[in-house]
Enzyme design. Sequence first.
Site, short mmCIF file in Angstrom:
data_model
loop_
_atom_site.label_atom_id
_atom_site.label_comp_id
_atom_site.label_asym_id
_atom_site.label_seq_id
_atom_site.Cartn_x
_atom_site.Cartn_y
_atom_site.Cartn_z
N PHE A 1 -2.56 -10.21 -5.39
CA PHE A 1 -1.42 -9.81 -4.56
C PHE A 1 -1.88 -9.70 -3.11
O PHE A 1 -3.06 -9.44 -2.85
CB PHE A 1 -0.85 -8.46 -5.03
CG PHE A 1 0.23 -8.64 -6.07
CD1 PHE A 1 -0.07 -9.20 -7.30
CD2 PHE A 1 1.53 -8.27 -5.80
CE1 PHE A 1 0.92 -9.39 -8.25
CE2 PHE A 1 2.54 -8.45 -6.74
CZ PHE A 1 2.24 -9.00 -7.96
N ASN B 1 -4.29 4.61 -0.62
CA ASN B 1 -3.32 3.64 -0.10
C ASN B 1 -1.95 4.01 -0.63
O ASN B 1 -1.83 4.59 -1.71
CB ASN B 1 -3.63 2.24 -0.64
CG ASN B 1 -4.68 1.54 0.18
OD1 ASN B 1 -5.06 2.00 1.25
ND2 ASN B 1 -5.13 0.42 -0.31
N LYS C 1 -10.73 -15.45 -2.33
CA LYS C 1 -10.98 -14.65 -3.53
C LYS C 1 -10.99 -15.51 -4.80
O LYS C 1 -11.05 -14.98 -5.90
CB LYS C 1 -9.93 -13.54 -3.64
CG LYS C 1 -9.92 -12.62 -2.41
CD LYS C 1 -9.35 -11.27 -2.71
CE LYS C 1 -9.29 -10.43 -1.44
NZ LYS C 1 -9.15 -9.00 -1.70
#
Length: 430
Positions: free
Chosen positions: A347, A225, A365
Amino acid sequence: MNQGETEMAEKIPSPDAGRGKILLMVGGGIAAVKIPELIRRLRDAGFELQIILTKAGRQFVTPLSLSSLAGQKIYENLFSLTDEAEMGHIRLSRESDLILVAPATADMMAKMAVGLADDLASTCLLAANKPIALAPSMNSQMWLHPATQANLATLRGRGVAVIAPGSGDLACGEVGVGRMAEVPDIVAFCQTILAGGDKPLRGKRALVTSGPTVEKIDPVRFISNRSSGKQGHAIAAALVAAGAEVTLVTGPVALPPPPGAIVIPIESAAEMLAACEAVLQRSAIDIGVYVAAVSDWRVAEIFSAKIKKEKSAGGTVVPPQLRLEETPDILAHVGQHRQRPHLLIGFAAETENLIANAAAKRTRKNCDWIVANQVGGAGDAVDDRVGGVFGRDHNQIHLVKASGHDAWPVMSKTAVAARLVAEIVRFFRG
Ligand code: C5P
Protein backbone atom coordinates in the site's frame (compact mmCIF):
# COMPACT_ATOMS: atom_id res chain seq x y z
CA MET A 1 -8.33 14.03 -5.58
CA ASN A 2 -7.80 13.41 -9.28
CA GLN A 3 -11.34 13.89 -10.52
CA GLY A 4 -10.48 13.07 -14.11
CA GLU A 5 -9.14 9.74 -13.04
CA THR A 6 -12.10 8.93 -10.81
CA GLU A 7 -14.35 9.57 -13.78
CA MET A 8 -13.38 6.13 -14.54
CA ALA A 9 -10.67 4.22 -15.80
CA GLU A 10 -13.39 2.00 -14.13
CA LYS A 11 -12.63 -1.40 -15.55
CA ILE A 12 -14.59 -4.05 -13.79
CA PRO A 13 -13.57 -7.65 -14.41
CA SER A 14 -16.27 -9.60 -16.22
CA PRO A 15 -17.90 -12.52 -14.49
CA ASP A 16 -17.08 -15.90 -15.89
CA ALA A 17 -19.37 -17.35 -18.48
CA GLY A 18 -22.20 -19.23 -16.86
CA ARG A 19 -21.84 -17.46 -13.52
CA GLY A 20 -23.22 -14.07 -14.36
CA LYS A 21 -27.00 -14.20 -14.04
CA ILE A 22 -28.53 -11.98 -11.43
CA LEU A 23 -32.19 -11.92 -10.43
CA LEU A 24 -32.64 -8.34 -9.22
CA MET A 25 -35.62 -7.64 -6.96
CA VAL A 26 -36.49 -3.98 -6.68
CA GLY A 27 -38.21 -3.11 -3.40
CA GLY A 28 -40.21 -0.06 -2.43
CA GLY A 29 -37.87 2.57 -1.08
CA ILE A 30 -36.61 5.90 -2.31
CA ALA A 31 -33.25 4.25 -3.11
CA ALA A 32 -35.09 2.51 -5.96
CA VAL A 33 -34.32 5.66 -7.97
CA LYS A 34 -30.69 4.45 -8.04
CA ILE A 35 -31.69 1.15 -9.63
CA PRO A 36 -31.58 2.33 -13.26
CA GLU A 37 -27.91 3.27 -12.69
CA LEU A 38 -27.31 -0.08 -10.93
CA ILE A 39 -28.82 -1.93 -13.91
CA ARG A 40 -26.50 -0.08 -16.31
CA ARG A 41 -23.42 -0.79 -14.21
CA LEU A 42 -24.28 -4.45 -13.72
CA ARG A 43 -24.77 -4.85 -17.46
CA ASP A 44 -21.50 -2.97 -18.18
CA ALA A 45 -19.83 -5.46 -15.88
CA GLY A 46 -21.15 -8.30 -18.03
CA PHE A 47 -24.00 -9.56 -15.84
CA GLU A 48 -27.27 -10.79 -17.34
CA LEU A 49 -30.31 -9.56 -15.47
CA GLN A 50 -33.83 -10.62 -14.78
CA ILE A 51 -35.87 -8.17 -12.79
CA ILE A 52 -38.78 -8.40 -10.39
CA LEU A 53 -40.43 -5.13 -9.42
CA THR A 54 -42.55 -5.21 -6.27
CA LYS A 55 -45.82 -3.32 -5.98
CA ALA A 56 -44.15 -0.84 -3.62
CA GLY A 57 -41.10 -0.55 -5.91
CA ARG A 58 -43.46 0.50 -8.72
CA GLN A 59 -44.24 3.63 -6.70
CA PHE A 60 -40.64 4.80 -7.21
CA VAL A 61 -39.58 3.49 -10.65
CA THR A 62 -41.60 2.44 -13.64
CA PRO A 63 -41.43 -1.01 -15.25
CA LEU A 64 -40.91 0.73 -18.59
CA SER A 65 -37.72 2.54 -17.52
CA LEU A 66 -36.29 -0.62 -15.95
CA SER A 67 -37.14 -2.78 -18.92
CA SER A 68 -35.64 -0.24 -21.38
CA LEU A 69 -32.34 -0.30 -19.48
CA ALA A 70 -32.30 -4.02 -18.83
CA GLY A 71 -33.45 -4.97 -22.32
CA GLN A 72 -35.72 -7.49 -20.58
CA LYS A 73 -39.30 -7.91 -19.57
CA ILE A 74 -40.00 -6.94 -15.96
CA TYR A 75 -41.81 -9.46 -13.77
CA GLU A 76 -44.38 -8.11 -11.32
CA ASN A 77 -47.23 -10.48 -10.79
CA LEU A 78 -47.28 -13.80 -8.97
CA PHE A 79 -50.58 -14.65 -10.54
CA SER A 80 -49.68 -13.82 -14.14
CA LEU A 81 -51.32 -16.50 -16.23
CA THR A 82 -48.67 -16.38 -18.95
CA ASP A 83 -45.70 -16.50 -16.57
CA GLU A 84 -47.15 -18.98 -14.13
CA ALA A 85 -48.07 -21.42 -16.89
CA GLU A 86 -44.31 -22.12 -16.77
CA MET A 87 -44.16 -21.96 -12.95
CA GLY A 88 -42.48 -18.54 -13.29
CA HIS A 89 -41.65 -18.09 -9.62
CA ILE A 90 -39.68 -21.34 -9.53
CA ARG A 91 -38.03 -20.76 -12.90
CA LEU A 92 -36.92 -17.22 -11.99
CA SER A 93 -35.30 -18.33 -8.77
CA ARG A 94 -33.59 -21.30 -10.47
CA GLU A 95 -32.25 -19.52 -13.54
CA SER A 96 -30.09 -17.02 -11.68
CA ASP A 97 -26.66 -17.42 -10.05
CA LEU A 98 -27.41 -14.74 -7.47
CA ILE A 99 -30.53 -13.04 -6.15
CA LEU A 100 -29.94 -9.39 -5.33
CA VAL A 101 -32.58 -7.45 -3.40
CA ALA A 102 -32.04 -3.71 -3.83
CA PRO A 103 -33.33 -1.74 -2.13
CA ALA A 104 -34.18 -4.26 0.57
CA THR A 105 -36.82 -2.67 2.77
CA ALA A 106 -37.47 -3.45 6.45
CA ASP A 107 -40.76 -5.05 5.36
CA MET A 108 -39.07 -7.32 2.83
CA MET A 109 -36.47 -8.46 5.36
CA ALA A 110 -39.20 -9.15 7.91
CA LYS A 111 -41.10 -11.23 5.37
CA MET A 112 -37.99 -13.18 4.48
CA ALA A 113 -37.18 -13.81 8.13
CA VAL A 114 -40.60 -15.38 8.81
CA GLY A 115 -40.96 -17.02 5.39
CA LEU A 116 -43.98 -15.15 4.02
CA ALA A 117 -44.75 -15.65 0.34
CA ASP A 118 -47.54 -13.30 -0.64
CA ASP A 119 -46.13 -11.74 -3.80
CA LEU A 120 -43.76 -12.68 -6.61
CA ALA A 121 -40.57 -11.39 -4.90
CA SER A 122 -41.18 -13.06 -1.53
CA THR A 123 -42.29 -16.30 -3.19
CA CYS A 124 -39.12 -16.43 -5.32
CA LEU A 125 -37.02 -15.73 -2.22
CA LEU A 126 -38.67 -18.58 -0.37
CA ALA A 127 -38.23 -20.89 -3.36
CA ALA A 128 -34.60 -19.84 -3.92
CA ASN A 129 -31.71 -22.30 -3.95
CA LYS A 130 -29.10 -19.66 -4.91
CA PRO A 131 -27.02 -17.15 -2.92
CA ILE A 132 -29.02 -14.10 -1.82
CA ALA A 133 -27.59 -10.61 -1.24
CA LEU A 134 -29.52 -7.72 0.29
CA ALA A 135 -28.78 -4.01 -0.11
CA PRO A 136 -30.90 -2.56 2.71
CA SER A 137 -32.19 0.99 2.62
CA MET A 138 -34.37 2.66 5.22
CA ASN A 139 -34.64 5.35 7.87
CA SER A 140 -32.04 4.90 10.63
CA GLN A 141 -34.60 4.27 13.38
CA MET A 142 -36.13 1.51 11.26
CA TRP A 143 -32.67 0.05 10.63
CA LEU A 144 -31.68 0.20 14.28
CA HIS A 145 -35.03 -1.11 15.56
CA PRO A 146 -34.53 -4.38 17.47
CA ALA A 147 -37.06 -6.10 15.19
CA THR A 148 -35.07 -5.22 12.05
CA GLN A 149 -31.78 -6.14 13.70
CA ALA A 150 -33.22 -9.48 14.85
CA ASN A 151 -34.49 -10.20 11.33
CA LEU A 152 -31.09 -9.29 9.96
CA ALA A 153 -29.35 -11.67 12.37
CA THR A 154 -31.78 -14.45 11.37
CA LEU A 155 -31.11 -13.87 7.68
CA ARG A 156 -27.34 -13.66 8.17
CA GLY A 157 -27.52 -16.89 10.12
CA ARG A 158 -29.10 -18.51 7.05
CA GLY A 159 -26.21 -17.35 4.89
CA VAL A 160 -27.87 -14.29 3.34
CA ALA A 161 -25.20 -11.71 2.46
CA VAL A 162 -25.84 -8.13 3.53
CA ILE A 163 -24.28 -5.19 1.70
CA ALA A 164 -24.09 -2.84 4.65
CA PRO A 165 -25.92 0.48 4.31
CA GLY A 166 -23.89 3.66 4.69
CA SER A 167 -24.42 6.74 6.85
CA GLY A 168 -25.33 10.23 5.72
CA ASP A 169 -28.32 12.29 4.62
CA LEU A 170 -31.49 10.23 4.35
CA ALA A 171 -34.40 11.04 2.03
CA CYS A 172 -36.61 11.67 5.06
CA GLY A 173 -34.44 14.65 5.99
CA GLU A 174 -32.74 12.90 8.90
CA VAL A 175 -29.06 12.04 9.04
CA GLY A 176 -27.88 8.60 10.05
CA VAL A 177 -27.28 5.04 9.00
CA GLY A 178 -29.60 3.52 6.41
CA ARG A 179 -28.52 4.82 2.98
CA MET A 180 -28.38 2.03 0.44
CA ALA A 181 -24.77 1.09 -0.41
CA GLU A 182 -23.42 2.99 -3.42
CA VAL A 183 -23.84 1.44 -6.87
CA PRO A 184 -20.10 0.60 -7.39
CA ASP A 185 -20.06 -1.09 -3.96
CA ILE A 186 -23.04 -3.26 -4.91
CA VAL A 187 -21.44 -4.19 -8.25
CA ALA A 188 -18.16 -5.09 -6.50
CA PHE A 189 -20.05 -7.20 -3.98
CA CYS A 190 -21.80 -9.15 -6.75
CA GLN A 191 -18.45 -9.70 -8.46
CA THR A 192 -16.95 -11.19 -5.34
CA ILE A 193 -19.87 -13.50 -4.73
CA LEU A 194 -19.84 -14.64 -8.36
CA ALA A 195 -16.06 -14.59 -8.78
CA GLY A 196 -16.13 -18.26 -9.66
CA GLY A 197 -17.33 -20.69 -7.07
CA ASP A 198 -18.08 -19.75 -3.52
CA LYS A 199 -14.45 -20.18 -2.44
CA PRO A 200 -12.22 -19.22 -5.38
CA LEU A 201 -9.13 -18.93 -3.14
CA ARG A 202 -9.57 -22.25 -1.38
CA GLY A 203 -6.14 -23.78 -0.73
CA LYS A 204 -4.33 -20.43 -0.94
CA ARG A 205 -2.47 -18.99 2.05
CA ALA A 206 -2.49 -15.25 2.69
CA LEU A 207 -0.57 -13.00 5.07
CA VAL A 208 -2.04 -9.54 5.75
CA THR A 209 -0.59 -6.76 7.90
CA SER A 210 -2.94 -4.12 9.28
CA GLY A 211 -3.21 -1.19 11.69
CA PRO A 212 -0.43 1.03 13.02
CA THR A 213 2.72 0.04 14.84
CA VAL A 214 3.48 1.55 18.23
CA GLU A 215 7.10 2.36 19.03
CA LYS A 216 7.68 2.93 22.73
CA ILE A 217 9.61 6.00 23.90
CA ASP A 218 9.15 5.30 27.59
CA PRO A 219 6.51 3.33 29.54
CA VAL A 220 3.80 5.91 28.75
CA ARG A 221 4.78 7.56 25.46
CA PHE A 222 5.11 6.27 21.96
CA ILE A 223 5.53 7.11 18.27
CA SER A 224 2.79 5.85 15.97
CA ASN A 225 0.93 6.46 12.72
CA ARG A 226 -2.71 7.27 12.06
CA SER A 227 -4.37 4.03 11.05
CA SER A 228 -7.70 2.50 12.07
CA GLY A 229 -6.95 -0.91 10.53
CA LYS A 230 -10.32 -0.80 8.73
CA GLN A 231 -8.87 -1.39 5.25
CA GLY A 232 -6.46 -4.16 6.28
CA HIS A 233 -9.05 -5.96 8.38
CA ALA A 234 -11.60 -5.71 5.53
CA ILE A 235 -9.07 -7.27 3.15
CA ALA A 236 -8.36 -10.09 5.60
CA ALA A 237 -12.13 -10.70 5.95
CA ALA A 238 -12.64 -10.68 2.16
CA LEU A 239 -9.78 -13.18 1.70
CA VAL A 240 -11.33 -15.45 4.34
CA ALA A 241 -14.71 -15.15 2.56
CA ALA A 242 -13.01 -16.20 -0.69
CA GLY A 243 -11.70 -19.34 1.01
CA ALA A 244 -8.05 -18.38 1.68
CA GLU A 245 -6.29 -19.40 4.88
CA VAL A 246 -5.49 -15.98 6.33
CA THR A 247 -2.99 -14.86 8.95
CA LEU A 248 -3.49 -11.26 10.05
CA VAL A 249 -0.59 -9.53 11.80
CA THR A 250 -2.05 -6.41 13.34
CA GLY A 251 -1.03 -3.45 15.43
CA PRO A 252 -3.39 -2.13 18.13
CA VAL A 253 -6.80 -1.27 16.63
CA ALA A 254 -10.32 -0.86 18.00
CA LEU A 255 -11.80 -3.48 15.67
CA PRO A 256 -13.01 -7.01 16.28
CA PRO A 257 -10.75 -9.67 14.74
CA PRO A 258 -12.12 -10.88 11.38
CA PRO A 259 -13.79 -14.26 12.02
CA GLY A 260 -11.89 -17.13 10.45
CA ALA A 261 -8.48 -15.40 10.32
CA ILE A 262 -5.53 -16.38 12.49
CA VAL A 263 -4.72 -13.12 14.28
CA ILE A 264 -1.27 -12.26 15.61
CA PRO A 265 -1.40 -9.03 17.63
CA ILE A 266 1.84 -7.05 17.77
CA GLU A 267 2.90 -3.57 18.86
CA SER A 268 6.19 -2.52 17.27
CA ALA A 269 7.61 -2.78 13.74
CA ALA A 270 10.22 -5.21 15.06
CA GLU A 271 7.46 -7.44 16.43
CA MET A 272 5.53 -7.18 13.15
CA LEU A 273 8.65 -8.21 11.22
CA ALA A 274 9.29 -11.14 13.56
CA ALA A 275 5.68 -12.31 13.24
CA CYS A 276 5.77 -12.08 9.42
CA GLU A 277 9.11 -13.87 9.35
CA ALA A 278 7.74 -16.71 11.49
CA VAL A 279 4.71 -17.10 9.20
CA LEU A 280 6.90 -17.14 6.06
CA GLN A 281 9.25 -19.71 7.62
CA ARG A 282 6.37 -21.97 8.59
CA SER A 283 4.66 -22.29 5.20
CA ALA A 284 4.71 -20.99 1.65
CA ILE A 285 2.50 -17.94 1.32
CA ASP A 286 0.62 -17.32 -1.92
CA ILE A 287 -0.69 -13.83 -1.21
CA GLY A 288 0.97 -11.10 0.87
CA VAL A 289 -0.98 -7.88 1.45
CA TYR A 290 0.95 -5.29 3.47
CA VAL A 291 -1.55 -2.68 4.53
CA ALA A 292 -0.10 -1.74 7.93
CA ALA A 293 0.94 1.84 8.52
CA VAL A 294 4.32 0.95 9.96
CA SER A 295 6.05 3.74 11.85
CA ASP A 296 9.18 4.81 9.99
CA TRP A 297 11.01 5.82 13.16
CA ARG A 298 11.64 4.55 16.66
CA VAL A 299 13.85 5.78 19.47
CA ALA A 300 17.27 4.19 19.45
CA GLU A 301 16.97 3.49 23.18
CA ILE A 302 13.66 3.07 24.98
CA PHE A 303 13.63 4.79 28.39
CA SER A 304 12.86 2.28 31.13
CA ALA A 305 11.22 4.94 33.35
CA LYS A 306 8.91 7.81 32.47
CA ILE A 307 10.90 10.79 31.19
CA LYS A 308 10.45 13.62 33.71
CA LYS A 309 10.12 17.27 32.84
CA GLU A 310 13.45 18.62 34.01
CA LYS A 311 14.15 22.27 34.64
CA SER A 312 17.46 23.91 33.86
CA ALA A 313 19.21 26.17 36.35
CA GLY A 314 17.40 29.10 34.70
CA GLY A 315 14.03 27.47 35.46
CA THR A 316 13.11 26.64 31.85
CA VAL A 317 12.01 23.13 30.93
CA VAL A 318 14.62 21.23 28.95
CA PRO A 319 12.94 18.92 26.40
CA PRO A 320 14.61 15.53 26.16
CA GLN A 321 16.75 14.81 23.12
CA LEU A 322 15.49 11.68 21.43
CA ARG A 323 17.75 9.91 19.01
CA LEU A 324 15.64 8.27 16.34
CA GLU A 325 16.52 5.37 14.12
CA GLU A 326 14.77 3.71 11.21
CA THR A 327 12.43 0.80 11.76
CA PRO A 328 12.81 -2.28 9.55
CA ASP A 329 10.94 -2.02 6.23
CA ILE A 330 8.88 -5.17 6.46
CA LEU A 331 7.49 -5.11 2.93
CA ALA A 332 10.93 -4.48 1.39
CA HIS A 333 12.31 -7.35 3.50
CA VAL A 334 9.54 -9.69 2.33
CA GLY A 335 10.04 -8.52 -1.28
CA GLN A 336 13.61 -9.89 -1.15
CA HIS A 337 12.72 -12.97 0.86
CA ARG A 338 13.62 -16.48 -0.27
CA GLN A 339 10.00 -17.33 0.58
CA ARG A 340 8.53 -14.22 -1.09
CA PRO A 341 4.74 -14.60 -1.47
CA HIS A 342 3.77 -15.45 -5.02
CA LEU A 343 1.64 -12.29 -5.27
CA LEU A 344 2.96 -9.42 -3.17
CA ILE A 345 0.81 -6.33 -2.69
CA GLY A 346 1.87 -3.15 -0.88
CA PHE A 347 0.00 0.00 0.00
CA ALA A 348 1.10 3.58 -0.46
CA ALA A 349 -0.52 6.57 1.19
CA GLU A 350 0.91 9.61 -0.57
CA THR A 351 0.32 13.32 -0.21
CA GLU A 352 1.69 14.18 -3.68
CA ASN A 353 2.66 12.63 -7.03
CA LEU A 354 0.52 9.67 -6.17
CA ILE A 355 1.07 7.47 -9.22
CA ALA A 356 4.77 8.25 -9.74
CA ASN A 357 5.60 7.65 -6.08
CA ALA A 358 3.53 4.47 -5.96
CA ALA A 359 5.15 3.13 -9.13
CA ALA A 360 8.63 3.86 -7.72
CA LYS A 361 7.65 2.15 -4.47
CA ARG A 362 6.45 -0.90 -6.38
CA THR A 363 9.86 -1.36 -7.95
CA ARG A 364 11.86 -0.41 -4.87
CA LYS A 365 10.04 -2.87 -2.62
CA ASN A 366 9.80 -5.57 -5.29
CA CYS A 367 6.00 -5.87 -5.09
CA ASP A 368 3.65 -6.93 -7.84
CA TRP A 369 0.96 -4.35 -7.12
CA ILE A 370 0.69 -1.18 -5.11
CA VAL A 371 -2.67 0.04 -3.86
CA ALA A 372 -2.20 3.79 -3.76
CA ASN A 373 -4.34 6.39 -2.08
CA GLN A 374 -3.90 10.08 -1.72
CA VAL A 375 -4.03 11.46 1.78
CA GLY A 376 -4.16 15.04 3.01
CA GLY A 377 -3.19 17.91 0.76
CA ALA A 378 -5.25 20.69 -0.81
CA GLY A 379 -7.80 19.67 -3.43
CA ASP A 380 -8.11 16.27 -1.83
CA ALA A 381 -11.78 16.58 -1.00
CA VAL A 382 -13.52 16.10 -4.33
CA ASP A 383 -16.10 14.08 -2.48
CA ASP A 384 -16.73 14.73 1.18
CA ARG A 385 -16.26 11.05 1.87
CA VAL A 386 -12.76 11.23 0.45
CA GLY A 387 -11.64 14.34 2.36
CA GLY A 388 -9.97 12.11 4.88
CA VAL A 389 -9.07 8.48 4.45
CA PHE A 390 -7.81 7.78 7.96
CA GLY A 391 -10.43 6.16 10.13
CA ARG A 392 -13.17 6.72 7.55
CA ASP A 393 -15.29 4.03 5.95
CA HIS A 394 -14.56 5.05 2.38
CA ASN A 395 -11.46 5.03 0.26
CA GLN A 396 -10.46 5.91 -3.25
CA ILE A 397 -7.55 4.03 -4.64
CA HIS A 398 -5.44 3.49 -7.72
CA LEU A 399 -4.20 -0.01 -8.40
CA VAL A 400 -0.66 0.28 -9.75
CA LYS A 401 0.80 -2.70 -11.60
CA ALA A 402 3.81 -3.13 -13.91
CA SER A 403 1.43 -2.87 -16.86
CA GLY A 404 -0.15 0.44 -15.79
CA HIS A 405 -2.67 1.74 -13.30
CA ASP A 406 -6.42 1.83 -12.80
CA ALA A 407 -8.40 4.44 -10.85
CA TRP A 408 -11.24 2.97 -8.86
CA PRO A 409 -14.25 5.07 -7.87
CA VAL A 410 -14.89 6.13 -4.29
CA MET A 411 -15.91 2.94 -2.51
CA SER A 412 -16.40 1.71 1.01
CA LYS A 413 -13.29 0.03 2.42
CA THR A 414 -15.27 -3.22 2.39
CA ALA A 415 -15.96 -2.80 -1.33
CA VAL A 416 -12.30 -1.94 -2.03
CA ALA A 417 -11.41 -5.19 -0.25
CA ALA A 418 -13.98 -7.15 -2.28
CA ARG A 419 -12.73 -5.72 -5.54
CA LEU A 420 -9.09 -6.30 -4.67
CA VAL A 421 -9.91 -9.92 -3.86
CA ALA A 422 -11.74 -10.24 -7.21
CA GLU A 423 -8.48 -9.01 -8.86
CA ILE A 424 -6.48 -11.54 -6.84
CA VAL A 425 -8.81 -14.33 -7.96
CA ARG A 426 -8.29 -13.27 -11.60
CA PHE A 427 -4.51 -13.19 -11.08
CA PHE A 428 -4.47 -16.80 -9.90
CA ARG A 429 -6.75 -17.89 -12.74
CA GLY A 430 -4.17 -16.43 -15.17
O1 C5P B 1 5.54 3.85 4.52
P1 C5P B 1 5.58 3.45 3.08
O2 C5P B 1 4.87 4.44 2.18
O3 C5P B 1 6.93 3.06 2.58
O4 C5P B 1 4.64 2.14 3.02
C1 C5P B 1 4.46 1.46 1.82
C2 C5P B 1 4.20 -0.01 2.04
O5 C5P B 1 5.27 -0.60 2.78
C3 C5P B 1 2.94 -0.36 2.80
O6 C5P B 1 2.42 -1.52 2.19
C4 C5P B 1 3.42 -0.65 4.21
O7 C5P B 1 2.61 -1.61 4.86
C5 C5P B 1 4.81 -1.22 3.96
N1 C5P B 1 5.80 -0.91 5.02
C6 C5P B 1 6.34 -1.94 5.75
N2 C5P B 1 7.30 -1.68 6.69
C7 C5P B 1 7.73 -0.40 6.90
C8 C5P B 1 7.17 0.66 6.16
C9 C5P B 1 6.19 0.36 5.23
O8 C5P B 1 5.93 -3.10 5.57
N3 C5P B 1 8.65 -0.17 7.81
